[in-house]
Motif scaffolding. Structure first.
Motif, short mmCIF file in Angstrom:
data_model
loop_
_atom_site.label_atom_id
_atom_site.label_comp_id
_atom_site.label_asym_id
_atom_site.label_seq_id
_atom_site.Cartn_x
_atom_site.Cartn_y
_atom_site.Cartn_z
N VAL A 76 0.84 -1.21 0.00
CA VAL A 76 0.00 0.00 0.00
C VAL A 76 0.87 1.25 0.00
N VAL A 77 1.89 1.27 0.85
CA VAL A 77 2.79 2.42 0.92
C VAL A 77 3.44 2.67 -0.44
N GLY A 78 3.99 1.62 -1.03
CA GLY A 78 4.65 1.76 -2.34
C GLY A 78 3.68 2.15 -3.43
N SER A 79 2.46 1.61 -3.40
CA SER A 79 1.46 1.93 -4.42
C SER A 79 1.05 3.39 -4.34
N ASN A 80 0.81 3.89 -3.13
CA ASN A 80 0.41 5.29 -2.98
C ASN A 80 1.51 6.24 -3.44
N ILE A 81 2.75 5.90 -3.11
CA ILE A 81 3.88 6.72 -3.55
C ILE A 81 3.98 6.70 -5.07
N PHE A 82 3.88 5.50 -5.65
CA PHE A 82 3.98 5.35 -7.11
C PHE A 82 2.82 6.07 -7.81
N ASN A 83 1.62 5.97 -7.26
CA ASN A 83 0.45 6.60 -7.88
C ASN A 83 0.64 8.09 -8.10
N VAL A 84 1.16 8.78 -7.09
CA VAL A 84 1.30 10.24 -7.19
C VAL A 84 2.60 10.63 -7.89
N PHE A 85 3.72 10.13 -7.39
CA PHE A 85 5.02 10.59 -7.90
C PHE A 85 5.30 10.12 -9.33
N VAL A 86 4.80 8.94 -9.70
CA VAL A 86 5.04 8.44 -11.05
C VAL A 86 3.83 8.64 -11.96
N ILE A 87 2.67 8.11 -11.56
CA ILE A 87 1.50 8.19 -12.44
C ILE A 87 1.06 9.64 -12.63
N LEU A 88 0.84 10.35 -11.53
CA LEU A 88 0.44 11.76 -11.65
C LEU A 88 1.56 12.58 -12.27
N GLY A 89 2.82 12.22 -11.95
CA GLY A 89 3.96 12.92 -12.53
C GLY A 89 4.00 12.77 -14.04
N LEU A 138 11.26 -4.07 1.01
CA LEU A 138 11.78 -3.44 -0.20
C LEU A 138 11.11 -4.03 -1.44
N ILE A 139 10.96 -5.35 -1.47
CA ILE A 139 10.27 -6.00 -2.59
C ILE A 139 8.85 -5.46 -2.70
N ALA A 140 8.18 -5.30 -1.57
CA ALA A 140 6.79 -4.83 -1.57
C ALA A 140 6.69 -3.40 -2.07
N ILE A 141 7.58 -2.52 -1.59
CA ILE A 141 7.52 -1.11 -1.95
C ILE A 141 7.90 -0.87 -3.41
N THR A 142 8.72 -1.75 -3.96
CA THR A 142 9.18 -1.56 -5.35
C THR A 142 8.44 -2.48 -6.31
N LEU A 143 8.84 -3.73 -6.38
CA LEU A 143 8.31 -4.66 -7.37
C LEU A 143 6.81 -4.90 -7.23
N VAL A 144 6.37 -5.25 -6.01
CA VAL A 144 4.97 -5.60 -5.81
C VAL A 144 4.06 -4.40 -6.02
N SER A 145 4.42 -3.25 -5.43
CA SER A 145 3.56 -2.07 -5.52
C SER A 145 3.46 -1.54 -6.95
N VAL A 146 4.56 -1.57 -7.68
CA VAL A 146 4.52 -1.13 -9.08
C VAL A 146 3.64 -2.05 -9.90
N GLY A 147 3.76 -3.35 -9.67
CA GLY A 147 2.95 -4.31 -10.40
C GLY A 147 1.47 -4.13 -10.14
N THR A 148 1.10 -3.95 -8.87
CA THR A 148 -0.32 -3.80 -8.54
C THR A 148 -0.86 -2.42 -8.90
N SER A 149 0.02 -1.47 -9.22
CA SER A 149 -0.42 -0.12 -9.61
C SER A 149 -0.59 0.03 -11.12
N LEU A 150 -0.31 -1.01 -11.86
CA LEU A 150 -0.45 -0.92 -13.32
C LEU A 150 -1.87 -0.56 -13.77
N PRO A 151 -2.94 -1.06 -13.12
CA PRO A 151 -4.28 -0.64 -13.55
C PRO A 151 -4.49 0.87 -13.41
N GLU A 152 -3.99 1.46 -12.31
CA GLU A 152 -4.10 2.91 -12.14
C GLU A 152 -3.32 3.65 -13.23
#
Length: 316
Positions: A71-84, A205-219
């Motif tokens: 969840v932490v990694g997904s929320n970070i990825f959603n804003v900093f990468v997707i919104l970015g 680290l795996i969760a914040i990077t690999l797992v969170s990025v993978g689960t954020s692909l729909p967003e």
């Protein structure tokens, strides 16, 4: 085999999220729910379904680092990468409601997570832990927020002129989507855990990077499609709605089932979650007049790159 399990699990999770979203949206249309409500609930929840099933599966297996880190990694990825990326492609104009309600709601949820997961920092206890009471508070807050938003919506209920599918097909889509989500999440979490062990990398680290990025692909896919179709408000709504859902519903629900003690999640990680909600608010109220421009989008991407660099350096 670990990598195969991760890839196969991710494919199943993404397929399941698509089927579930399509089936649920068709059901909502059948009963005359407005497009606004469908987007607010079905779409944002559907794109967050991978995070939900992966975190829930990890929590049930007693892996709090994976559950919270996702969840932490997904929320970070959603804003900093997707919104970015979205704002780097095209500046995003914000509405008054975005500034006064949507972004502050996301910020409030992020601050709540920071407080609940920082027992040692705030001297609430010797171990960082999101307990069942805190989980219930988060979960009920999400339900209350959804009820409030739906009741204050000014859009009328309306029947879709041409439903995308019949009820029988919608039910099949929902059932197949749930099956793919559950099966895929099991494979994904098991593969990620084994990969972390083999490479001697922390599961957080795996969760914040690999797992969170993978689960954020729909967003990512949904938001990019919205920008390309010039539906920029949907891109922002998808990101904010998913982040609120991730924290309040997913972590709240997981903590109710089993208290979460994420030893591998640091203050920096939680601080980045808060920053992911604070920076859009700062961008919106300064300089641009309720707009996030290309330069600010690039700033978000650079901050994410610096954060990833810090994570990898500390791991090394």
């Amino acid at each position: 085999m670990d990598i195969f399990y991760i890839i196969a699990g991710l494919v199943l999770v993404l397929l399941g999220a698509h089927l579930l979203t399509e089936g649920a949206a068709a059901t909502a249309e059948k009963f005359g729910v407005s497009q606004f409500i469908i987007g607010l609930t079905i779409v944002s929840i559907g794109t967050s379904a991978p995070e939900f099933v992966v975190s829930l599966s990890a929590a049930i297996k007693g892996n709090a680092d994976m559950a919270v880190g996702n969840v932490v990694g997904s929320n970070i990825f959603n804003v900093f990468v997707i919104l970015g990326i979205c704002t780097a492609i095209s500046p995003l104009a914000l509405t008054k409601h975005n500034v006064k309600a949507d972004i502050p709601f996301a910020l409030a949820a992020s601050l709540l997570l920071f407080v609940f997961a920082s027992d040692r920092l705030l001297h609430f206890g010797a171990v960082d832990r999101i307990n069942r009471v805190e989980g219930a508070i988060m979960f009920l807050l999400y339900i209350t927020l959804m009820i409030y938003t739906i009741r204050t919506s000014k859009e009328d209920r309306q029947q879709t002129e041409q439903p995308r599918m019949g009820m029988k097909k919608a039910v099949i889509f929902i059932a197949a989507g749930l099956a793919a989500l559950i099966g895929g999440s099991e494979m994904f979490v098991d593969g990620a855990q084994e990969l972390a062990k083999r490479m001697h990398i922390s599961e957080s680290l795996i969760a914040i990077t690999l797992v969170s990025v993978g689960t954020s692909l729909p967003e990512l896919a949904t938001s990019l499609a919205a920008v390309i179709k010039r539906q920029k408000g949907m891109a922002l709504g998808n990101v904010l709605g998913s982040n609120i859902f991730n924290i309040l519903f997913i972590l709240g629900g997981c903590a109710i089932i089993t208290p979460l003690s994420p030893a591998g999640i640091t203050t920096l990680d939680l601080g980045m979650v808060v920053m992911s909600a604070l920076l859009p608010l700062i961008f919106a109220v300064t300089f641009n007049g309720r707009k996030i421009n290309r330069i600010e989008g690039i700033i978000l991407l650079l901050l994410y790159a610096l954060y990833m660099r810090n994570l990898l350096m500390n791991q090394a």
